[in-house]
Design a protein around this motif. Structure first.
Motif, mmCIF file in Angstrom:
data_model
loop_
_atom_site.group_PDB
_atom_site.id
_atom_site.type_symbol
_atom_site.label_atom_id
_atom_site.label_comp_id
_atom_site.label_asym_id
_atom_site.label_seq_id
_atom_site.Cartn_x
_atom_site.Cartn_y
_atom_site.Cartn_z
ATOM 1 N N SER A 93 0.730 -0.924 0.100
ATOM 2 C CA SER A 93 -0.076 0.119 0.011
ATOM 3 C C SER A 93 1.023 1.361 0.111
ATOM 4 N N LYS A 117 0.544 4.134 -1.378
ATOM 5 C CA LYS A 117 -0.053 5.483 -1.264
ATOM 6 C C LYS A 117 -0.496 5.609 0.076
ATOM 7 N N LYS A 164 2.855 6.722 1.957
ATOM 8 C CA LYS A 164 3.269 8.101 1.479
ATOM 9 C C LYS A 164 2.412 9.001 2.339
#
Length: 185
Positions: free
Chosen positions: A162, A164, A167
């Motif tokens: 994952s 994203k 981040k």
């Protein structure tokens, strides 16, 4: 005019109530992390459906290494499925299948079935390991840096499935010394 004033007052009351609720939720973390501060948050979705919201807390103490990851579930999931998925994700980040299987079995004994709104929090404190909280109450502790690195690696390793969410949670920050990897968001 009276209707506009009533709407304005209601809006202020709702915002105040929401802020107080958010502050109260952060306050439960203060004794654990020495004045906790929300660093960031993100949402995990699958095919556009929300699975959970994640919040990363950090201590405001100088040079503090402890942190907490709070997961607020949006779906019903069995504890066994959570443990199995965690073990699978550990393997994807580089943990051996044998070790991930052992930790998965341990997590199956710890993780409860969750419903929408359930909060499961994992707190990392150096030399103590990972402490789990269920809806802000102590649930279990798993000692060891290796377990902590593998468990939190599910979200924070550069090999996470994952990226994203990673981040969103890390931004430009790193979780040192647990992860001695280059800090790449």
């Amino acid at each position: 005019m009276k209707l506009t004033l009533k709407i304005l007052v209601a809006s202020v009351l709702l915002i105040t109530a929401y802020s107080q609720c958010d502050a109260a939720e952060t306050n439960y973390m203060d004794p654990i992390l020495n004045q906790a501060k929300v660093q960031s948050s993100g949402r995990l979705t699958f095919w556009g459906l929300p699975i959970y919201d994640a919040t990363l807390y950090r201590s405001t103490a100088p040079n503090a290494s402890e942190f907490a990851l709070e997961i607020r579930y949006q779906r019903s999931i069995s504890g066994d499925a959570l443990a199995s998925r965690t073990a699978d994700e550990m393997i994807k980040t580089g943990v051996s299948e044998k070790q991930a299987d052992l930790w998965g079995k341990e997590l199956a004994k710890i993780f409860p079935n969750v419903e929408p709104g359930t909060m499961l929090t994992a707190v990392y404190i150096p030399k103590q390991g990972t402490t789990f909280l269920l809806n802000q109450k102590p649930l279990a502790q798993v000692p060891g840096e290796d377990f902590s690195k593998a468990f939190f690696g599910v979200w924070f390793s550069d090999k996470t499935s994952s990226p994203k969410l990673r981040k969103a949670l890390l931004g430009q920050n790193c979780l040192t010394p647990l992860f001695n990897e280059p800090c790449t968001p």
